[in-house]
Design a protein around this motif. Structure first.
Motif, PDB file in Angstrom:
ATOM      1  N   ILE A 265       4.732  -1.076   2.287  1.00  6.14           N
ATOM      2  CA  ILE A 265       3.989  -2.287   2.624  1.00  6.14           C
ATOM      3  C   ILE A 265       3.892  -3.138   1.366  1.00  6.14           C
ATOM      4  O   ILE A 265       3.275  -2.747   0.377  1.00  6.14           O
ATOM      5  CB  ILE A 265       2.567  -1.963   3.139  1.00  6.14           C
ATOM      6  N   ALA A 267       2.136  -5.568  -0.084  1.00 10.10           N
ATOM      7  CA  ALA A 267       0.907  -6.338  -0.175  1.00 10.10           C
ATOM      8  C   ALA A 267       0.650  -6.737  -1.621  1.00 10.10           C
ATOM      9  O   ALA A 267       1.498  -6.525  -2.500  1.00 10.10           O
ATOM     10  CB  ALA A 267      -0.256  -5.508   0.371  1.00 10.10           C
ATOM     11  N   LYS A 268      -0.526  -7.329  -1.907  1.00  8.77           N
ATOM     12  CA  LYS A 268      -0.878  -7.676  -3.286  1.00  8.77           C
ATOM     13  C   LYS A 268      -0.826  -6.435  -4.163  1.00  8.77           C
ATOM     14  O   LYS A 268      -0.333  -6.470  -5.287  1.00  8.77           O
ATOM     15  CB  LYS A 268      -2.264  -8.314  -3.333  1.00  8.77           C
ATOM     16  N   SER A 329      -6.999  -5.946   7.133  1.00 11.08           N
ATOM     17  CA  SER A 329      -5.684  -6.429   7.561  1.00 11.08           C
ATOM     18  C   SER A 329      -5.798  -7.500   8.647  1.00 11.08           C
ATOM     19  O   SER A 329      -4.849  -8.235   8.892  1.00 11.08           O
ATOM     20  CB  SER A 329      -4.831  -5.263   8.071  1.00 11.08           C
TER      21      SER A 329
END
Length: 489
Positions: A265, A267-268, A329
Motif C-alpha cells: 500500500i 500511502a504517506k 481510510s
C-alpha cells in the motif's frame, strides 16, 4: 546513536567491504551470504542511499530452554538450546504451529539481548546493543508496576465506586469480553519472530518490532497487528526507499508458506499488508516508522497506570466503529487518534484521572532515546493515585459531553504531550485543519485523514447525539448494541 554506517552504492557490483562484513554474520551459509547482495544490488535505490545497522546483533527467538532433563536410565542429558539449524526447522515444520511453541513463562520484548548466547524474544532482562562506545553494557531489570508484555492485567479489583451503576458494569463486561488475551499476543509474536528470521535473509542486521494496539494495552481480540521493520538508525525516505524495501520483502513473502496475500500500500507511510495463514491475524508492516514504537510504550504506560483507562478506551473504540467514525481510510478517525482524544480528556479533568507522563518524566519518553531502549524507558515510573472517583459510566458520559459541547474544534489542538488544549493560532499551518490531534513525539497531525467537512460534521454529530441519548438512558445498548459488538471468533 549508532555511528554512521557504510552504504551500498547505486551501481550494482560495487559494495563497500565494511558493509559486506557488517550485514553478513558468520552464522549465515554461503548461499545466504550471496543472496542479500544479489537482491539489493540488482535494483538501484531511489532517493538517498540507505544505511543499515552495523552493530546490532543478529536477533533470534527461542523458547527459554530447560537446563537439563533425565534419561530413562537415570543419566542427565543436556537439552538443545534450539538454536541449531535442525532445531529451527523442527520448530517450524514439526509442530502444530510453524513457528514453534512459546516459553510457558516469560515475556516478549523487542529489545535485543547481547551476543553472548542470550538472544530471546521472551525476556525479562534488557541490555543495550554491545560493542558501541555510545551504549556501554547496561543490565536493566524492570522495577515499575508496568505488567510484562504478554501478561493480562486483571480489572477485577476495580473499586466498587468505579462500577456502581449499570452503565459502568456494562463497560467493564464489554472490556472483559473483547480485550486481547495473552494467547492472541503470542500468535502475533510467533509470526513476528519467524518473519524476522526470514527477512534477515535480505537484511541480516534488520529487526522487526511489534507495535500499535497489540502492545499498547488497547487492543481487542480482533485487532490487527502492526510491525515496524527497522533497517537503519535514522529516518528513511518513505516515498522511495521504504517502497523499495517493502517491494523486496513482498517478493520474499510470496515464497513463505505461512504468509498469504502480501499487498503493498503506497500511502504517506507505505505498508505491506499480509495475513498469517495459521492464526488468521492480519499484519501491517512499515519501514523505519519508529515513532510508532515510541508511542506504543507511551500509551502502554498510560494504559496500566490507572485501571479505568483500558475499559473506557476499548468501549469508546467499539462505539466509534459501530457509528462508522473509526476508519482513517474513509476520512474519519483512526484508533490511535481516538486513544489520544480519550487520554487528553482524562488529563484535563479538574481532578485528572491520569498525569502528563511526558512532562513529569521527560527522561523516560525522550524523542531521541535509542529506539532499542524505548521499551525499558518507563521502568522507574511510580504508581499514580488519582483523586478522581468517577465511575466508568461517568467518564464515558463526560468524554462525549466534552467533545460535543466543551472542546472548541475550530480554535484548539488536542495535546497529550502538554495535557491541555493548545491554541491553533500559535501554529499557522494548523488553522485550515478541521481537527488536529498532536502526535506526542513528532508533532504531526494524527487526524489528518479528516480532510472533508462532511466527514468532520458527521463525527461531531455522532458525539452530540450519543451524549444526548446516553445522559437520558444510562444504558450502553442505546449507543452501542453490546450483542453485536462481541467478537464472533
Amino acid at each position: 546513536m549508532f555511528p554512521r554506517s557504510p552504504v551500498f552504492r547505486h551501481k550494482h557490483g560495487q559494495v563497500n567491504g565494511l558493509f559486506t562484513q557488517c550485514i553478513v554474520p558468520h552464522t549465515f551459509s554461503q548461499q545466504q551470504r550471496t543472496e542479500p547482495h544479489l537482491n539489493l544490488n540488482e535494483t538501484n535505490l531511489l532517493g538517498q542511499p540507505l544505511n543499515v545497522f552495523p552493530l546490532i546483533p543478529k536477533y533470534q527467538w527461542k523458547a527459554a530452554p530447560e537446563l537439563s532433563r533425565t534419561n530413562p536410565n537415570g543419566s542427565r542429558k543436556r537439552k538443545s538450546d534450539g538454536n541449531s539449524q535442525h532445531d529451527l526447522k523442527r520448530q517450524r515444520f514439526g509442530s502444530s504451529h510453524p513457528y514453534g511453541q512459546p516459553a510457558k513463562r516469560g515475556t516478549f520484548s523487542p529489545v535485543p539481548h547481547g551476543e553472548q548466547g542470550q538472544t530471546s524474544g521472551f525476556v525479562r532482562e534488557v541490555r543495550s546493543p554491545p560493542h558501541s562506545p555510545m551504549h556501554p553494557a547496561v543490565t536493566c531489570t524492570p522495577l515499575c508496576n508496568m505488567p510484562f508484555l504478554n501478561e493480562e492485567s486483571s480489572q477485577n479489583s476495580l473499586p466498587s465506586h468505579v462500577i456502581k451503576d449499570k452503565l459502568s458494569q456494562q463497560i467493564l463486561d464489554l472490556f472483559h469480553t473483547c480485550e486481547q488475551r495473552s494467547e492472541d499476543l503470542e500468535k502475533k509474536e510467533f509470526c513476528r519472530a519467524q518473519l524476522q528470521i526470514d527477512i534477515q535473509r535480505l537484511f541480516p542486521c534488520a529487526r522487526i518490532f511489534l507495535a500499535g494496539s497489540s502492545l499498547n494495552g488497547f487492543g481487542s481480540r480482533t485487532s490487527d497487528a502492526d510491525l515496524c521493520l527497522v533497517v537503519q538508525e535514522g529516518p528513511i525516505n518513505q516515498k522511495t526507499d521504504a517502497v523499495y524495501i517493502l517491494s523486496l520483502v513482498q517478493k520474499l513473502l510470496y515464497k513463505l508458506s505461512y504468509i498469504e496475500r502480501p499487498q503493498l500500500i503506497r500511502a504517506k507511510v507505505p505498508i505491506l499488508k499480509f495475513k498469517d495463514r495459521v492464526s488468521g491475524v492480519e499484519f501491517d508492516l512499515n519501514v523505519n516508522n519508529t515513532v510508532g514504537i515510541r508511542n506504543t510504550f507511551l500509551l502502554r504506560t498510560y494504559a496500566y497506570l490507572e485501571k479505568r483507562v483500558r475499559p473506557i478506551i476499548l468501549a469508546i473504540k467499539k462505539w466509534a466503529s459501530h457509528h462508522r467514525i473509526n476508519d482513517a481510510s474513509r476520512g474519519t478517525l483512526s484508533s490511535y487518534t481516538l486513544v489520544l482524544m480519550v487520554l487528553h480528556y482524562l488529563q484535563t479533568l479538574p481532578d485528572p484521572v491520569i498525569p502528563c507522563l511526558q512532562k513529569d518524566y521527560p527522561e523516560c519518553f525522550s524523542p531521541v532515546m535509542d529506539i532499542h531502549l524505548v521499551p525499558d524507558g518507563p521502568k522507574n515510573i511510580p504508581p499514580f493515585v488519582s483523586k478522581n472517583q468517577s465511575s466508568l459510566g461517568d467518564l464515558l458520559l463526560g468524554f462525549l459531553k466534552y467533545y460535543a459541547t466543551v472542546f472548541r474544534w475550530d480554535k484548539h489542538i488536542i495535546s497529550v504531550r502538554e495535557a491541555k488544549a493548545l491554541p491553533k493560532a500559535n501554529r499557522w499551518e494548523w488553522r485550515s485543519k478541521f481537527l488536529y490531534v498532536e502526535e506526542p513525539f513528532d508533532g504531526s497531525n494524527t487526524a489528518r485523514a479528516v480532510h472533508e467537512k462532511i466527514k468532520f460534521d458527521a463525527i461531531k454529530a455522532v458525539f452530540a447525539e450519543s451524549w444526548q441519548v446516553l445522559q437520558v438512558r444510562k444504558d450502553l445498548n442505546y449507543i452501542l448494541p453490546i450483542r453485536e459488538t462481541i467478537p464472533k471468533r
